[in-house]
Write an enzyme that holds these catalytic residues in place. Structure first.
Site, PDB file in Angstrom:
ATOM      1  N   ILE A 171       0.829  -1.207   0.000  1.00  0.00           N
ATOM      2  CA  ILE A 171       0.000   0.000   0.000  1.00  0.00           C
ATOM      3  C   ILE A 171       0.861   1.254   0.000  1.00  0.00           C
ATOM      4  CG2 ILE A 171      -1.577   1.342   1.451  1.00  0.00           C
ATOM      5  CD1 ILE A 171      -2.836  -1.377   2.279  1.00  0.00           C
ATOM      6  N   ASP A 189      11.185   3.707   5.036  1.00  0.00           N
ATOM      7  CA  ASP A 189      10.894   2.310   5.339  1.00  0.00           C
ATOM      8  C   ASP A 189      12.053   1.716   6.126  1.00  0.00           C
ATOM      9  OD1 ASP A 189       8.689   0.277   3.766  1.00  0.00           O
ATOM     10  OD2 ASP A 189      10.304  -0.675   4.891  1.00  0.00           O
ATOM     11  N   ASN A 246       1.665   5.149   7.490  1.00  0.00           N
ATOM     12  CA  ASN A 246       1.179   3.898   6.913  1.00  0.00           C
ATOM     13  C   ASN A 246       1.747   2.649   7.578  1.00  0.00           C
ATOM     14  OD1 ASN A 246       0.051   2.134   4.748  1.00  0.00           O
ATOM     15  ND2 ASN A 246       2.213   1.908   4.223  1.00  0.00           N
ATOM     16  N   TYR A 301      -3.443  -5.824  17.575  1.00  0.00           N
ATOM     17  CA  TYR A 301      -3.541  -5.166  16.272  1.00  0.00           C
ATOM     18  C   TYR A 301      -4.857  -4.402  16.166  1.00  0.00           C
ATOM     19  CZ  TYR A 301      -3.637  -4.510  11.202  1.00  0.00           C
ATOM     20  OH  TYR A 301      -3.715  -3.952   9.935  1.00  0.00           O
ATOM     21  N   LYS A 303      -5.262  -0.301  15.975  1.00  0.00           N
ATOM     22  CA  LYS A 303      -5.867   0.335  14.806  1.00  0.00           C
ATOM     23  C   LYS A 303      -7.117   1.126  15.185  1.00  0.00           C
ATOM     24  CE  LYS A 303      -2.962  -0.743  11.592  1.00  0.00           C
ATOM     25  NZ  LYS A 303      -2.195   0.321  10.896  1.00  0.00           N
ATOM     26  N   ILE A 362      -6.554  -6.604   1.429  1.00  0.00           N
ATOM     27  CA  ILE A 362      -5.928  -6.044   0.236  1.00  0.00           C
ATOM     28  C   ILE A 362      -4.878  -7.035  -0.250  1.00  0.00           C
ATOM     29  CG2 ILE A 362      -4.624  -4.126  -0.728  1.00  0.00           C
ATOM     30  CD1 ILE A 362      -7.477  -3.393   0.150  1.00  0.00           C
ATOM     31  N   THR A 412      -2.012  -7.433  -1.544  1.00  0.00           N
ATOM     32  CA  THR A 412      -0.655  -6.994  -1.851  1.00  0.00           C
ATOM     33  C   THR A 412       0.176  -8.233  -2.202  1.00  0.00           C
ATOM     34  OG1 THR A 412       0.025  -7.253   0.451  1.00  0.00           O
ATOM     35  CG2 THR A 412      -0.873  -5.089  -0.202  1.00  0.00           C
TER      36      THR A 412
END
Length: 269
Positions: free
Chosen positions: A18, A37, A90, A158, A162, A191, A193
């Site tokens: 993403i 990153d 992100n 998690y 979030k 998603i 990825t």
């Protein structure tokens, strides 16, 4: 072209998935993009790929669990481009081996996920906002998750982290809106990825597909385009919101898929 022309964007976790999609779309629509990153080699490769196409991008190391590393990435962005007007928080981690149900969760893992998933958003925003104030405004975008809006059998930390990001988004928006700083979040569902495709068995993908309203899974660009919209002036009157990009997975009665199968059976389909 030019939807975010001359904006300066720092994308965390931008080397893949993403974050990479958002970095590419922001750069191709005119932003100067810093791709940060933990995988700095991947970030550098992504930035180089954009530069060879004529876009403005560079890379910097980021450890989202380390406050000084976040500060360094913001300072690098400002030193490189003079300001920061878009921050895309992100980075996010999950660990299915340690992030379990309430009785069995590893408490050290709880602390780690809260640091990386939630505290990093606070720290990044804390140090980016003064630069946005000087610039006359900006847009902060946070990646939360549908896990923050529904319970599950595992990933307790998690989901909690979030959920914290989604609510923190409202607080940032409320506190700094008068400085022309907007803050919104995007909540992805499943998603696909490259990492998800590698690590998620087809049987698990099929379980998710069973409950999607749409007949397909999401792709990284589905989130990337949402981020692009929130970074642009097209969304100038939107703040404090979480946009759920999840294919309608959570909109139906939870028994709907099984009931549809039952109807098909009795109707002989």
């Amino acid at each position: 072209m030019g939807r975010v022309q001359d904006k300066v964007a720092l994308v965390t976790g931008g080397a893949s998935g993403i974050g990479l999609s958002a970095s590419n779309l922001l750069a191709k629509e005119g932003a100067k993009v810093v791709i940060s990153d933990f995988n700095v080699e991947g970030a550098e490769q992504a930035a180089e790929a954009l530069r060879t196409q004529g876009y403005e991008a560079c890379a910097v190391f980021l450890d989202a669990g380390n406050e000084q590393s976040i500060i360094d990435a913001i300072n690098f962005t400002v030193e490189k481009y003079g300001t920061i007007t878009v921050l895309y928080n992100n980075v996010g981690l999950t660990n299915l081996q340690k992030d379990l149900d309430v009785l069995n969760i590893d408490l050290d893992e709880w602390d780690r996920l809260m640091d990386v998933n939630a505290k990093s958003v606070l720290i990044g925003s804390r140090y980016a906002i003064p630069h946005m104030q000087k610039a006359g405004g900006g847009s902060i975008i946070n990646t939360t998750s549908m896990a923050g809006f529904a319970g599950d059998v595992v990933r307790t930390a998690y989901g909690a982290s979030k959920a914290a990001v989604a609510n923190m988004t409202k607080y940032i928006a409320a506190q700094y809106g008068k400085d022309n700083i907007r803050c919104n979040a995007v909540a992805p569902g499943l998603i696909m990825t490259p990492a998800a495709e590698r690590n998620m068995p087809q049987e698990v993908q099929d379980i998710f597909a069973k409950f999607n309203a749409l007949p397909y899974h999401g792709e990284a660009d589905d989130i990337g385009y949402t981020v692009l919209f929130l970074a642009s002036d097209e969304s100038k009157f939107i703040t404090g919101q979480t946009i759920q990009v999840e294919g309608g997975h959570y909109i139906g009665n939870p028994s709907m898929a099984d009931f549809q199968a039952f109807l098909a059976k009795v109707q002989g389909k």
